[in-house]
Design an enzyme around this catalytic site. Sequence first.
Site, PDB file in Angstrom:
ATOM      1  N   HIS B 460      38.411  10.757  17.649  1.00  0.00           N
ATOM      2  CA  HIS B 460      37.177  10.023  17.894  1.00  0.00           C
ATOM      3  C   HIS B 460      37.462   8.684  18.552  1.00  0.00           C
ATOM      4  CE1 HIS B 460      33.907   7.206  16.740  1.00  0.00           C
ATOM      5  NE2 HIS B 460      33.159   8.240  17.090  1.00  0.00           N
ATOM      6  N   CYS B 836      31.169  18.046  32.011  1.00  0.00           N
ATOM      7  CA  CYS B 836      31.064  16.674  31.526  1.00  0.00           C
ATOM      8  C   CYS B 836      31.897  16.449  30.279  1.00  0.00           C
ATOM      9  CB  CYS B 836      29.615  16.280  31.274  1.00  0.00           C
ATOM     10  SG  CYS B 836      28.856  17.207  29.943  1.00  0.00           S
TER      11      CYS B 836
END
Lengths: 880, 880
Positions: B460, B836
């Site tokens: 993350h 993306c």
Amino acid sequence: MAKKYTYFFSKQKTEVPDVENIKFVLGGKGASLVQMTKLGVPVPPGFVISIDACDYFYKNDRKYPEGLMDTIDENIKELEEITGKKFGSKVNPLLVSVRSGAAVSMPGMMDTVLNLGLNEDSIEGLIKQSGNERFAWDSYRRFIQMYGNVVMGMEHSHFENILDEVKGKKGVQNDVDLDVDDLKEVVKKYKALYKKEIGEEFPDDPKKQLKNGIDAVFKSWNNPRAIAYRRINKIAPEVIGTAVNVQSMVFGNLGDNSGTGVAFTRNPSTGEKKYYGEYLMKAQGEDVVAGIRTPNHLEDMAEQLPDVYKELTAVFDLLEKHYKDMMDIEFTIENGELFILQSRQGKRTGMAAVKIAVDLVKEKMLTQKEAILRVEPQSLDQLLHPMIDPSAEKKEIAKGLPASPGAGCGQIVFTAEDAMEWAKDKKQVILVRLETSPEDIEGMNVAQGILTGRGGMTSHAAVVARGMGRCCVAGCSGVSINEDVKIVKLENGDILKEGDWITIDGSNGVVYEGKVPTVEPSISGDFAKLMSWADKARKLEVRTNADTPKDAKVAREFGAEGIGLTRTEHMFFKEDRIFAVRQMILSDTKEQRVKALAKIEKMQQSDFEGIFKEMEGLPVTIRLLDPPLHEFLPHEDDELRELAGEMGVEFEELRAKRDSLAEFNPMLGFRGCRLGMVYPEITEMQVRAIINAAIAVAKKGLKVEPEIEVPFVSHVKELAFLKDVITNTAEECLSKSKTKVEYKVAAMLELPRSCVITEQLAEYVQLFSFGTNDLTQTTFGYSRDDAGKFIGKYIENGILTEDPFQTLDTEGVGELMKMALKKAKSVNKKIKLGICGEHGGEPKSIEFCHKIGMDFVSCSPYRVPIARLAAAQAAVKPKK
Amino acid sequence: MAKKYTYFFSKQKTEVPDVENIKFVLGGKGASLVQMTKLGVPVPPGFVISIDACDYFYKNDRKYPEGLMDTIDENIKELEEITGKKFGSKVNPLLVSVRSGAAVSMPGMMDTVLNLGLNEDSIEGLIKQSGNERFAWDSYRRFIQMYGNVVMGMEHSHFENILDEVKGKKGVQNDVDLDVDDLKEVVKKYKALYKKEIGEEFPDDPKKQLKNGIDAVFKSWNNPRAIAYRRINKIAPEVIGTAVNVQSMVFGNLGDNSGTGVAFTRNPSTGEKKYYGEYLMKAQGEDVVAGIRTPNHLEDMAEQLPDVYKELTAVFDLLEKHYKDMMDIEFTIENGELFILQSRQGKRTGMAAVKIAVDLVKEKMLTQKEAILRVEPQSLDQLLHPMIDPSAEKKEIAKGLPASPGAGCGQIVFTAEDAMEWAKDKKQVILVRLETSPEDIEGMNVAQGILTGRGGMTSHAAVVARGMGRCCVAGCSGVSINEDVKIVKLENGDILKEGDWITIDGSNGVVYEGKVPTVEPSISGDFAKLMSWADKARKLEVRTNADTPKDAKVAREFGAEGIGLTRTEHMFFKEDRIFAVRQMILSDTKEQRVKALAKIEKMQQSDFEGIFKEMEGLPVTIRLLDPPLHEFLPHEDDELRELAGEMGVEFEELRAKRDSLAEFNPMLGFRGCRLGMVYPEITEMQVRAIINAAIAVAKKGLKVEPEIEVPFVSHVKELAFLKDVITNTAEECLSKSKTKVEYKVAAMLELPRSCVITEQLAEYVQLFSFGTNDLTQTTFGYSRDDAGKFIGKYIENGILTEDPFQTLDTEGVGELMKMALKKAKSVNKKIKLGICGEHGGEPKSIEFCHKIGMDFVSCSPYRVPIARLAAAQAAVKPKK
């Protein structure tokens, strides 16, 4: 030429559409009326307005096809001529029923109007016809109410209020206490209400009544409950509307010589070839259903009305012969004359279905292949589990999901440990848990049944229980289970404690208070016969998922042709080895791991020996360790502390280790073949246990066919590496023992990537098994454990027509499977492919597997007969 | 005819293989030696034994091709003739070096033997040649040691022990303090050691030395470190072996007129067109590398040795012209005569790469397209972030993964809240966390950099930091971070506390003590020029992933042609709205939810307005809410208790609600479009915010092109349903405002099922975007957060050649993408498809996207220039 939209039926003249299946023109009810009339069965005459008319109605802004109203008039005229009655006649009025009837049965979902044709004139005629003034006025009263409610959309309660008012004024409680004058007053008030709400007089013109009645039936096709019914029952959108059946009324309540009844041509519970039914004299159909009076057994009619009985049973035989099936028939006797109002294939229990199908073959009405198609595979489930004694008294105290069929009765315990403890003392227990986890497996195994507060049909409890053949009620969310203080709080506030007796029925999800007696199933010879026909017909091999010798034995008795999946991890949880398993997992070095694995190896080997013995001569696919390692560790700190003590290590150290093994998404984590990639010593141990077990059994002269399966493969190099580990280890064992055992290497296809690169994988294995549970999870991106949050809503809203964890998603997951199958066979024509997820025991999914050319399905033992029959049906079904 | 295995090179005669790329026959070093000789560059003569010989060697049980040894003898003879020297000569001995050289550079991985040819006779010759007896004996001593170690596999330390013993006896510390006699003694002892260990005399025969030397080089191709190097550097298995370069020795340490040096034809740091290098007189190559004496700058040579300098720079120009690139050259001056020992394309910084490529076009050496291929896209990264001042003093205190490039300097804080607090007081902070979660985003945004103790390159922290262009060092597992007591314990035991200064370099993963000065990057005109050429060449549109107006602005400056992904969830975490978001999530009824959503709507609208303004005239794809709702809730009970207080509800109630939202596998849970399916009011709110923002911006006369994107679609009915919600909501806003705004509907393809049914989905959208992060997770069954447990091991063992989360897995995931692309275009030729995920900024993945015919890639702002260049390279590269 104008399209034909109406079909007349009567003794004198019957019009049958010229199509293959007349149901799709006339609807189910209409088709049966026309068909029966054609066969000479005494059916009150009438006509059917076709489904196409309904379709036209919806496609053309709720207009009728041109000329339809004229045709309806002509049909009515013909009806009047044939019956000698007349719409609105003061002497001999024609009254008709207007009923819906789609191609697929949708009982009670659409509208019906009875006694249509009554008005101020024909009421007099009805009085004359019936000789019963009160009956006539009550019929009129009911007609107005039904018409107002069904056709015009008035509130039912507004009519009931009037009725109550009149009863109140008279000081009586029941409708039957109203006399003719009271009913006349009610009719008057009803008409006033109608005028007030609708803004016009109640229509006296029977033709207007009829037109509006037909409109109402058409419209009821799209009322919300009908739409919901079609969605819930997965009725295909090709079913495009309802037919309308207009039929002259007959009355079973005209007098002593009138009556009504329902009958089955054979016993729907047992399948016994014996007429079975009930009737009531001086009654209408609804009276039988309502159960106000106790009806007579059909046999009594042979004495009471011998002529009618003779005629009726002749009709039974005629219809059975025509439809080649057990029929469900509604009839009415009007002044001694028999009328058949409806006939359809009768619903039946699984046992009856089997017996009837086999009997019909004996009676030369059906071929074996036709008989195969006559039994719903799912219904066999009833034949395979203990059942609640249907005659027993019982009190329902809660309801959950019917997660694993069968009934079980026992004392409540709240932990797997207690279950084992109590079971040792020969007590029968029901394991009650908020939800179960792999640690609970032993406890589940000794319990009579499992009840959980959370989780769905595919929760851990449900899946494992079905696999064990243990009954289970899951997701019983109405009760609140407190495992800490060991109580269950029922919705009514009552409390159940540890040791209290309950009985659960996993076939319908009901929980009963106390001990309810259960009955053991008996597999009759007919069942075996049907299965033998199925086995002849089917192309798919049927294997079982079995983790223990006991499961293997049961499955073999149920006809399994081998084991398609043995999950070794369940063995890891056994009391005598979980400690060593945990030691292995918590090892810091390979040496420590190898040492702990050595303790497990012997036990694993003896597990496999047991299975090989039971499956002598049949293939056994054993999957290498699959779940993430943290599943084997205690979740609670208390337990972990205990373990630390036993292992002689610091609790903190152990906790850190456990926490480091925890995963955000264990489903996609360090599991499957990844374990063997990082710790090949685990694979080596398992392969040694498998091969040495095979050797031991082979040495006893038994034939063993082990297949060692690599789970969760996503990359060809994983398979290449582990195949090396497997063959090296196996060859070492074999050369040491100087015994010959043929073994195969297999791989699971349960990740989308493995379906994309199957041609690469195919070079390394002789067998593939689709793990459709995991494949469904990854293809959809659904976690089976979490999808409950939205999947219910999806099915409710029609986004999904079925739960893809129950019925294979042929469009997505199935497409990947087809791709993989093609790729695999392109490399190796002899390679075998099968399926071993939950879908392996689900009939629709089995049909798909058959269609795409799979070689086998594997399912839990108790689903093996279902799979055999479903596979046969797939093979026998005419191709579209 | 026998195959040719040797290639001779000298001024008089040079043999060049007749193939397209001679590197694959001669290896990189051999090719350059032959090529330089051919060009007339003064290279010491010698010959190359081809890679094919090595291949033969391995394929034929370590035997040489027939006749090879004879050919080698002939080559040696020719060498003797040309040089006038002789193997083993007492007068003028031929000494050679034997070096490896594969087709791909593997610096230091394989073996080299120098001074081969020395023996009791030729030592005398060498003394005569050099006039330096000590040098000759030292060379002999080194040769025996090198030969014993490299060729015969003797322990280096055994030789060193002897050297130490002799030094000890003499009472000196350094090798240089040994005189001729000492060295003679060492040689004697070395030989004795050799005899003792090998069992035979040290070989005097130079031919035997040579044969063994060649053997050693061949064998070194498969030494463990070479194998590891090839694996780590992903050197394809087509690179099948090493060539052997046998070359006559030259000495830079023969006397005052000798020397050695290395040079670049241009400045490798800046790219400036100016010779750049260093040299040392009276020295060998290793002395320059060892850094014992300070070398001279190359410019000094113009005065010191003007003739040599002139000749050397002429070689520079010649080689640059030939190779059309900046070259890295090693040279030796032996008694005033220049020899070039090696030349290769020089390594350079990103900045230098750009300047050199552009300059070479100006100098008409390269076309624009060739120049595009000359810059490693990844190296542009260096031009886009602040850098550690290379001249600054600094102390490394820890090392983690280079998770997000750039350098940052600040005071340590341990929570996102503290980061925000301190930042408000204008303090520079580095956020130090065990790992980050979405709650930390605001804190990460205000920090100068992020340092985490756990997680990999795609954790993350890493992903978000790269997206923000914030530098990040992740997975710094050597230190131990205790967030509770707010300390970091370094490996050496030192403790860092809150407020202590550190500097982190996200480009190499190093953490420095204290404040290290950083320098801001400057984007030179050359960079802009190269980018303009790239833009002309590429076919792929390059968009950016941007969640804020600030990101959008940066990306646009970097050349983004629109936004390919705006993640709205990041906006939800902002301090002023997270409370309302939590209220929304914890709502029991739709009414409560709608009320909470209303609070968020205005803020969301203003976010979008800001983004639309920055992206004026360019498309902006906004993805609807994607993550599972529980991500927005506090994880800690304390925080939750606080929230309960703020919301005025019971803590227990809130905790139950939070726990009910928790998921086993959130990645596959209640997220993506599933949120909008169950709570369409969330989608409606977001669509209103988007469309009303577009209207507001359009009213100011700016052009807006919103594209509303539905995430995590797996079933066509999800898309059908949500498209209805989107268009209905949007049309309502537009008709209210009476403004015209064109908007598109898009969908993410990030689940395998969506790639299988893309033709169904294509009817509902104008744009698809592959979410390759999630698609990789589900296709492989890898959880990005958990895969660290095995993915490292997989790459180490060569199961995976690359981390599929960094470089697109073209074989599996890519195959699904190709399938989806084909299906989509089959339904709608005009439909746009892009990518993306993280892969959108990775050159190899971009090349794949170009190849399969994708329309765009979208990546984080700081990767936009990299993507532009990579897209151009994909378009310009010759097709294979």
